[in-house]
Design a protein around this motif. Sequence first.
Motif: not given
Lengths: 234, 242
Positions: A16-39
């Motif tokens: 709910a707080s939308g803490d930017p640090a948290l959002v960054d962590i979640v987005l980086l997780s998704l970015r890394v894992s989804l990129s790996a899945v694509c490759i």
Amino acid sequence: MNSLHEAFAQAAALVASGDPALVDIVLLSLRVSLSAVCIATLIGLPIGAAIGVGRFPGRRALIVVLNALMGLPPVVVGLLVYLLLSRAGPLGELGILFTPAAMVIAQSILILPIIAALARQAIEDAWTEYQEQLRSLGAGRLSAAFTLLRDTRFSLLTAVLAGFGRAAAEVGAVMIVGGNIDGVTRVMTTAIALETSKGDLPLALGLGVILISLVLILNAAAYLTKEAAQRRYG
Amino acid sequence: MRAPSSILPLALVEVTFAAGGRTIVDAITCEIGPSARTVIVGPNGAGKSVLMRLCHGLLAPTTGRIEWRGAGASAVGRRQAMVFQRPVMLRRSAQANIEYALALHGVPRRDRWALARDALGRVGLGHLAERPARVLSGGEQQRLAIARAWALRPEVLFLDEPTASLDPTATREIEAAIDAIHASGTKIVMTTHNLGQARRLADEILFLHQGRLVERAPAIRFFTSPATAEAAAFIKGELPWT
């Protein structure tokens, strides 16, 4: 029980707080894992198809090895990629150790065998059913492989999802090659490990709840897609 | 479409096929010529389906030779097609299934749509063209399989028990389609264990028994006065009321 309750409350508050640090962590997780899945998908599906319909010496041994590699320990993959990318290593000049790129490489290697092995099984089963018909129509093995990749696309989705689940959940590989640097290479799993060791269990659990929810949502979406498609195409 | 010179006759010379220590097709020698509808009959396990696959080229004989002796035999792969007992359809529309086969046969993209529509119309499936092939009924899928084979304009069409798992209505529709393909000038070679169907469709009969070609005769003569005891017993067993 109490701390679980607290964890869910904290997770809700975090989201709910939308803490930017948290959002960054979640987005980086998704970015890394989804990129790996694509490759891993781009490489793994053709490999799976080739082994599925191919006939070559050593095929059975290769299948056994591939299946065994599904259980690769993430820390070992991390260590190997670390050795490759470290300054003294053969790819040290790239200078990508402790960057998201290194994490993508490590996760790609980790899940490539999973996607390839599951795809091989799906393609081979379909090949048993289709083989005579496709050969009768004049399809060579290469063109048959592409036809089967297309025709088993819904089963292959499961293979890709299994790969994603593994990538999103692992901690050993990204920890070693990423280094869990705050704001640079910290992802959900490494953050959970860190918060746990610091004793901030509610935050760790909160992150865990978010991680599980994300995986659940992705799987639900994929399952529904697959089900609808199967009803439509038979 | 049709190339000028024929791939027929098809000659089998001492063709034997063994698998797992069992001889399934045993030293068959015969020549299959153009025009007549050739129907291969025999009890289950006689080797009918294997013989069909040998002729079509899906299996290679263990010993013996299979030769297409016509002047056009160099293009034999593209001039023959096969319909299986259980058709395998791709997960795409009925129309796209036929277009796929046309593509494999090197038909230019711009011609495929019309050829596929035409073939669907001939088997009465024009209204189902955009339906996914795998959700069609068994009878519809088999008609689609026939349309797919027909669209390739084969000179020879092999059919392996094309109606074995179908109800009488669907069977009639398939038989009508086979008649129409024959009328359009395609050589029909099919197997069946249904002697009623063999009677309706056959011009000549090849009778297989335990992997051997026991009798070959014009259909009328085969049914009225079979020359061998095995054939007589088979006819009596299958059609006890005659």
